[in-house]
Write an enzyme that holds these catalytic residues in place. Structure first.
Site, short mmCIF file in Angstrom:
data_model
loop_
_atom_site.label_atom_id
_atom_site.label_comp_id
_atom_site.label_asym_id
_atom_site.label_seq_id
_atom_site.Cartn_x
_atom_site.Cartn_y
_atom_site.Cartn_z
N GLY A 55 0.82 -1.20 0.00
CA GLY A 55 0.00 0.00 0.00
C GLY A 55 0.85 1.25 0.00
O GLY A 55 0.46 2.29 -0.53
N TYR A 113 10.12 2.78 2.43
CA TYR A 113 10.86 1.61 2.91
C TYR A 113 12.37 1.84 2.93
O TYR A 113 13.12 1.23 2.19
CB TYR A 113 10.52 0.39 2.05
CG TYR A 113 9.07 -0.02 2.16
CD1 TYR A 113 8.63 -0.82 3.20
CD2 TYR A 113 8.14 0.40 1.21
CE1 TYR A 113 7.30 -1.20 3.31
CE2 TYR A 113 6.82 0.02 1.29
CZ TYR A 113 6.40 -0.77 2.34
OH TYR A 113 5.08 -1.15 2.44
N HIS A 137 8.45 4.38 7.28
CA HIS A 137 8.47 3.14 8.06
C HIS A 137 9.79 2.94 8.82
O HIS A 137 9.87 2.06 9.67
CB HIS A 137 8.23 1.93 7.15
CG HIS A 137 6.88 1.92 6.51
ND1 HIS A 137 5.73 2.31 7.17
CD2 HIS A 137 6.48 1.56 5.25
CE1 HIS A 137 4.69 2.18 6.35
NE2 HIS A 137 5.12 1.74 5.19
#
Length: 221
Positions: A147, A153, A159
């Site tokens: 998503g 990342y 994240h």
């Protein structure tokens, strides 16, 4: 060459399903035999338990892993599990095809791991771990959708971790542990935010990925 795609998305019109279809088409066009375990279509039960066994041992204390070991020795797994085990045993390449949920695989696919990669069948008993695992000399990889965009990342992203870190448990603690040679994953980032043209380009990239890792010299060997 025999390919097993374990597919975990309930919507056949999803992009995850399009990835599974792309892989199937690619391998079949190149002469491979492809089996797709569509877990939602099969209504696969992700919960392991006594129903996994046609008969149980006479042990006074029930323990799921030991019952798996007994079922392997007695060839007494339930037909649902035996079917998946047979497909896995036959496969030269295993593909887990799924949307990334909560930094992990969907429950239905984790249940497949719990029930099919059984003690005695996939590890333990006659089989070692990692390079001595049952599925040594076989390859596996993940085909996933996310998503979040790719920029999330990394250690400085939203994240604050890389996708390699997130997938390590699956790569090393599941596939690698039972002996698979784990290939780099194919990742389709933020597909829900992608245009139709962008999705077409992702599918082209997936075909290129498959050709790079599993070209004709591999498929026909």
């Amino acid at each position: 060459m025999n390919i097993l795609i374990v597919h975990a998305h309930e919507n056949p019109s999803s992009f995850s399903s399009a990835l599974a279809s792309t892989a199937r088409t690619y391998f079949e066009r190149n002469g491979a035999s492809v089996t797709v375990s569509d877990l939602y279509k099969q209504q696969f039960n992700p919960v392991g338990g006594k129903h996994d066994f046609k008969k149980q041992s006479n042990a006074e204390y029930y323990k799921y892993a030991l019952e798996q070991f007994h079922a392997h020795n007695e060839t007494s797994f339930a037909s649902e599990i035996k079917r998946e085990m047979d497909a896995l045993t036959k496969a030269d390449v295993l593909i887990f095809n799924f949307p990334l949920w909560w930094f992990d695989m969907p429950a239905i696919l984790k249940g497949w791991v719990d029930r099919v990669l059984a003690y005695g069948f996939a590890y333990g008993g006659d089989y070692g771990l990692y390079k001595k695992g049952r599925f040594k000399n076989k390859r596996a990889f993940l085909s996933i959708t996310t998503g979040s965009p790719e920029s999330f990342y990394n250690l400085k992203g939203m994240h604050q971790r890389t996708l390699s870190d997130i997938l390590r448990n699956i790569h090393e603690g599941i596939l690698g542990l039972v002996g698979f040679d784990v290939q780099e994953p194919f990742v389709a980032y933020a597909v829900s935010r992608s245009s139709a043209q962008e999705r077409k380009e992702i599918l082209k990239k997936y075909s290129s990925y498959l050709h790079h890792h599993f070209g004709e010299s591999y498929i026909t060997e």
